[in-house]
Design an enzyme around this catalytic site. Structure first.
Site: not given
Ligand code: AZF
Length: 441
Positions: A22, A79, A123, A167-168, A295, A297, A347, A394, A401-402
Site C-alpha cells: 500500500q 506496525r 499483508h 493480516n486479516e 482490526n 472499523y 487497526e 490506520w 486502498e486495494w
C-alpha cells in the site's frame, strides 16, 4: 477533563500502521518480483481508479522522512508489513539479500527514533509464482510461508517487538476467493475455505519456526472482526446475525484460540465446500500466542428483512457506519468468550475525502472525531477489564486502498501522489497533543 492518554494505563502502546504493497512502491526495484496484487491491478476493471502499487507513496525511497513523521507525532510504535516478493521473490528458494537489507535499515531507523517495530509477515502480497502453483489453495504454500517467516525473523530478530503471521485471514480467504473483490479475485466458496484452512495451518507452522528461534518478540496474528447486530429482536434477524458472526469472526477466532472450527458454521457450509483438515492441523493452528491483533472499523447491522440503518446515521467515505460502541462491545465479548492473550487494536481509522485547504492544512475534523470516539470506546473496554495493551491508528499515510486504488484516504498524513508531498492532517496534530503528557510543573 477531556479524554487524554493519562486515562489509559501508563504502559498503553500508541502507534500507527501501514502495509508494504500500500505504501512502498519500487515494485520492480532491488530484486522484487510481482505479487498477486501487481497481477490483479493489471486486470482491467479490478481497481476502481485503474491504479497500481508501482509507486504508491514511494515509501521505499522516503522511509526516513516517514519515520521522522511518526517520531514527530509522539507515537511509540509502528506496525508495518514485510513484502514476501522482496525477501524470497519466487516464493521459495533463493533469498534476496537486498530485500532483507531494506527492512533491516527500516527496523534500525525505527529503533534509533525510539519507535518500536511491529511486523506483519503477510499483508496480502503473495509472490505471483506461488499463485501460479495454486497459491493459498495449495497446502504447500503454508510450508513456503513458514520458510519465509523464519528467514525474516532470523534476520530482524528481537529488534522487532512483535511478529504477526497474517493480516486479516478473512480478507485473504473470503473477500479474495469467495466474494472476489481482492486478489486473486475468485468466486468459489470451496476455494475460499481451503485458503482459510491453509492460512490457519501456515500460522501454526510459522509459529513453531519462530518459537524455535527463542526470540523475545511477541508472536501472534491480526484478525479483522466485525460484531454483528440484529436489526430487530425477531428470530430471523437474530439468526442472520449469528450466521454473520460465525462466518466472519468465529471461523477465524475458533481455530486459532480454540483449535476447532465453529460447529454451527461447519454444518451450515456443508460437506461439498468444507476444507480438508488433516490430523494435527488445528493443534498447530491453536498453539499459544502472545497477542491477538484486532482490526475494527465498524459493525454489521444485520436484517433478514432488508431493514436499513436510520436517517442521520454517520458513515465514512467507505460507506461504513461510524459505530464506536461496537469496538467496546467486541472487545468485551472476546474477553467473555475466549481465553485471551494480550489484545492490541492493530487497526482502527477512517477514510474521508480529505483535501489540502488554501492555508495548506488538511482540516479533517471528522477523522479527529472518529478517533476520539474510538479511543473512548477502547478505554471503556480497558475499564471493563479487557487485556487491551495498545492501539494502532490506520493509517500513517494516505495509501493504495486495494480495489479502491488511491480514491480513499485513511491517512493521518495526507499524500499528494503527484508530488509525494506529505501534509500532517489536523487529526495527526490532535493525536500529537493527545499523546503529549504534560511535564510536571
Ligand atoms: O480498509 C482499510 C484497511 N483495512 N484493513 C487492511 C488494510 O490493508 C486496509 O487498508
Amino acid at each position: 477533563m477531556p479524554l487524554s492518554r493519562q486515562h489509559f494505563p501508563s504502559n498503553f502502546l500508541w502507534g500507527t500502521a501501514t502495509a508494504s504493497f500500500q505504501i512502498e512502491g519500487a515494485a520492480h526495484e532491488d530484486g522484487r518480483l510481482p505479487s498477486i496484487w501487481d497481477t490483479f491491478c493489471a486486470e482491467p476493471g479490478r481497481i476502481s481508479d485503474g491504479s497500481n502499487g508501482d509507486v504508491a507513496c514511494d515509501h521505499y525511497h522516503r522511509w526516513e522522512q516517514d519515520l521522522d513523521l511518526i517520531q514527530s507525532l509522539g507515537l511509540s510504535a509502528y506496525r508495518f508489513s514485510i513484502a514476501w516478493p522482496r525477501i524470497i521473490p519466487t516464493g521459495t528458494g533463493a533469498i534476496n539479500e537486498a530485500g532483507l537489507d531494506f527492512y533491516d535499515r527500516l527496523v534500525d531507523g525505527l529503533i534509533a527514533r525510539g519507535i518500536q517495530p511491529h511486523v506483519t509477515l503477510y499483508h496480502w502480497d503473495l509472490p505471483q509464482t506461488l499463485q501460479d502453483r495454486g497459491g493459498w489453495e495449495n497446502r504447500d504454500t503454508a510450508y513456503a510461508f513458514a520458510d519465509y517467516a523464519a528467514v525474516v525473523a532470523a534476520r530482524l530478530g528481537d529488534r522487532v517487538k512483535s511478529y504477526a503471521t497474517f493480516n486479516e485471514p478473512w480478507c485473504v480467504s473470503i473477500l479474495s476467493n469467495e466474494i472476489g473483490h481482492h486478489a486473486p479475485g475468485k468466486q468459489d466458496r470451496k476455494a475460499a475455505l481451503a485458503v482459510a484452512h491453509h492460512l490457519h495451518l501456515a500460522h501454526g507452522l510459522a509459529l513453531s519456526r519462530l518459537r524455535a528461534l527463542n526470540l523475545t518478540s511477541q508472536l501472534g496474528i491480526v484478525l479483522n472482526l466485525t460484531p454483528a447486530y440484529p436489526a430487530t429482536d425477531n428470530e430471523a434477524d437474530r439468526t442472520a446475525a449469528t450466521l454473520a458472526d460465525g462466518k466472519g469472526n468465529r471461523w477465524f477466532l475458533d481455530p486459532i484460540l480454540k483449535g476447532q472450527y465453529p460447529h454451527d458454521i461447519w454444518e451450515h457450509y456443508g460437506a461439498e465446500v468444507l476444507p480438508n483438515v488433516l490430523p494435527g492441523d488445528l493443534e498447530l493452528a491453536s498453539q499459544p500466542i502472545d497477542f491477538l491483533g484486532v482490526n475494527y472499523y465498524s459493525r454489521a447491522f444485520v436484517s433478514a428483512g432488508g431493514k436499513t440503518l436510520p436517517e442521520g446515521t454517520e458513515y465514512t467515505d467507505m460507506g461504513w457506519e461510524v459505530y464506536p460502541e461496537g469496538l467496546r462491545d467486541l472487545l468485551v465479548r472476546l474477553h467473555r468468550d475466549y481465553q485471551l492473550p494480550d489484545l492490541y487494536i492493530t487497526e482502527n481509522g477512517a477514510a474521508y475525502p480529505d483535501v489540502v485547504s488554501e492555508d495548506g492544512q488538511v482540516h479533517d475534523g471528522e477523522r479527529t472525531q472518529y478517533l476520539q470516539r474510538h479511543f473512548q470506546s477502547a478505554l471503556d473496554a480497558v475499564q471493563a477489564g479487557v487485556p487491551l495493551k495498545g492501539y494502532f491508528v490506520w493509517s500513517l499515510l494516505d495509501n493504495f486502498e486495494w480495489a479502491f486504488g488511491y480514491s480513499k484516504r485513511f491517512g493521518i498524513v495526507h499524500v499528494d501522489y503527484a508530488t509525494q508531498k506529505r501534509t500532517v492532517k489536523d487529526s495527526a496534530l490532535w493525536l500529537r497533543d493527545f499523546l503529549r503528557v504534560p511535564t510536571p510543573a
